[in-house]
Design an enzyme around this catalytic site. Structure first.
Site, PDB file in Angstrom:
ATOM      1  CD  GLU A 183      42.297  52.473  95.642  1.00 34.88           C
ATOM      2  OE1 GLU A 183      42.846  52.107  96.699  1.00 34.88           O
ATOM      3  OE2 GLU A 183      42.417  53.602  95.151  1.00 34.88           O
ATOM      4  CG  HIS A 184      37.826  52.359  98.870  1.00 32.94           C
ATOM      5  ND1 HIS A 184      37.984  52.403 100.232  1.00 32.94           N
ATOM      6  CD2 HIS A 184      38.764  53.201  98.374  1.00 32.94           C
ATOM      7  CE1 HIS A 184      38.969  53.216 100.557  1.00 32.94           C
ATOM      8  NE2 HIS A 184      39.458  53.729  99.438  1.00 32.94           N
ATOM      9  CG  HIS A 204      39.620  57.187  96.190  1.00 32.08           C
ATOM     10  ND1 HIS A 204      39.707  58.124  97.194  1.00 32.08           N
ATOM     11  CD2 HIS A 204      40.197  56.072  96.692  1.00 32.08           C
ATOM     12  CE1 HIS A 204      40.308  57.604  98.247  1.00 32.08           C
ATOM     13  NE2 HIS A 204      40.607  56.351  97.971  1.00 32.08           N
ATOM     14  CD  GLU A 234      42.099  56.364 101.195  1.00 30.59           C
ATOM     15  OE1 GLU A 234      43.089  56.226 100.435  1.00 30.59           O
ATOM     16  OE2 GLU A 234      40.989  55.847 100.967  1.00 30.59           O
TER      17      GLU A 234
END
Length: 427
Positions: free
Chosen positions: A50-51, A47, A127
């Site tokens: 991904e950023h 994750h 998030e």
């Protein structure tokens, strides 16, 4: 429409579906690495990556990456899954060279600066906090944990606040170097695309990114069988200060390539796939117990989930759970009618064809065929398989799923061990 597949040096795969007389194109770069592939010390890395891949490369800043798509009216984004991470863009066909160059630059040449890691750590925590405020998201993650237990598929895709706070930049960098390599990368594009031109673009971008494309290298093998064990059902209650409760009842479903996957689609449609489904009619239309009620099926290479979900007033949770279980039981015992069968097949066939009007769906279909199925089914073959499903096959599969351990997740204001108590009563 024409579908082509090429394995480039380094084992890098390119798949395209050319659709004549179209102007837009969807292109994606997918690495066959997801949250289930993290090991201790790396939890949360997929994750994070991904950023971080949008934060810049040696030749492009984060603003450069964003501006490249904004100035042509396109869009770019990414998604982390349990088995893959995808970076994708949708642009005009004339802008495909730019989109390919930028996406491949991100994938091959991310710098992952320490300052960016700390900046995105805060963004990801926000998030996760936002998702934790959504009872549906909470229930979905909890249901996967309840069914898969300690297996890697049971961990949240985005990580947890604790793992995101704990993972160091060195672990993220190590995960990037191990997972983001040519043999694991699949590039797909659909609609306004020339296959040979895209192959040349991808090769050029990969070489520019410093990847050594060994002509003898083969694509990474498809995921092996690490299927999670079939454990007993679990009741899980998560207390949240909400005005209504969300519940999911279900258990293990089918793996993605199961021969029964088309039967499962029909079963899911009849039981809870639309306004004419049994759950919608019984729970909402006849009894007024819930606004949202449906069934769902999700699948991975070696496992799957099947569940029934609803949102209702806290005092109605027990009644709704009982009605959902009753409808599932009835389908396993009595099957479905011929009218229900035909209606479900019609719904699924129409949805399949209409869904392909979405350019992104076409590219995703190619990626899933490569990484999950190992083959691409034509639309005609899929439609034929749906039309071949029988009512008896649906009844048998409903019984097989029902025979597996069932779990129940409840998210809402109740502070008791509600789910465990209800699950015991439904057994």
């Amino acid at each position: 429409m024409r579908v082509r597949r090429t394995v480039l040096p380094g084992g890098l795969r390119v798949l395209t579906e050319q659709v004549p007389a179209t102007r837009s194109v969807s292109v994606s770069a997918t690495v066959g690495d997801g949250s289930r592939d993290e090991h201790h010390g790396h939890f949360g890395s997929t994750h994070f990556l991904e950023h971080l891949l949008f934060k810049g490369t040696p030749s492009r800043s984060a603003l450069d990456i964003a501006s490249a798509f904004d100035e042509v009216g396109g869009d770019a984004n990414a998604a982390t899954g349990k088995e893959a991470t995808t970076y994708y863009a949708r642009v005009l066909g004339s802008d495909l060279p730019m989109a390919t160059a930028v996406l491949l630059d991100m994938v091959t040449s991310a710098v992952i600066r320490p300052d960016d890691v700390e900046l995105e750590r805060g963004v990801i925590l926000e998030e996760l906090a936002m998702a934790d405020d959504d009872p549906g998201d909470v229930a979905d993650e909890a249901f996967a944990t309840a069914v898969y237990g300690a297996h890697d598929l049971g961990r949240p895709i985005g990580g947890t606040p604790d793992t995101i706070r704990a993972v160091p930049r060195e672990a993220i960098w190590e995960h990037y170097l191990g997972a983001y390599r040519s043999a694991s990368l699949v590039v797909t594009a659909a609609r306004a695309v020339d296959h040979d031109e895209l192959c040349a673009m991808v090769t050029e971008a990969a070489v520019a990114g410093g990847w050594e494309l060994d002509p003898s290298a083969a694509p990474a093998a498809r995921r092996g069988g690490d299927s999670p064990p079939l454990e007993g059902g679990t009741g899980m209650t998560l207390t949240r200060p909400t005005e209504h409760s969300t519940l999911i009842l279900g258990g293990r479903g089918l793996e993605a390539a199961s021969a029964n996957r088309f039967t499962l689609s029909v079963l899911n449609s009849v039981l809870g796939g639309g306004m004419s489904s049994r759950l919608f009619q019984e729970v909402r239309e006849k009894r007024g117990l819930a606004y949202s009620v449906y069934s769902f099926a999700s699948s991975h290479t070696d496992a799957g989930l099947f569940g029934l979900s609803a949102g209702c007033a806290p005092e109605q949770v027990a009644t709704v759970a009982a009605v959902m279980a009753e409808q599932w039981d009835r389908m396993a015992q009595d099957g479905i009618t011929e009218r229900e069968l035909l209606r479900a097949i019609g719904q699924l066939c129409g949805s399949l064809v209409l869904g392909l009007d979405d350019v992104g769906a076409r590219a995703s279909r190619l990626t899933r065929a490569e990484l999950t199925f190992g083959e691409l089914w034509s639309v005609e073959d899929s439609l034929e398989s749906l039309r071949a499903v029988t009512a008896e096959e649906v009844r048998v599969l409903a019984g097989e799923l029902l025979a597996r351990p069932r779990s129940l997740v409840v998210v809402g204001p109740d502070e008791s061990d509600l789910a465990a108590d209800l699950l015991y009563g439904l057994s």
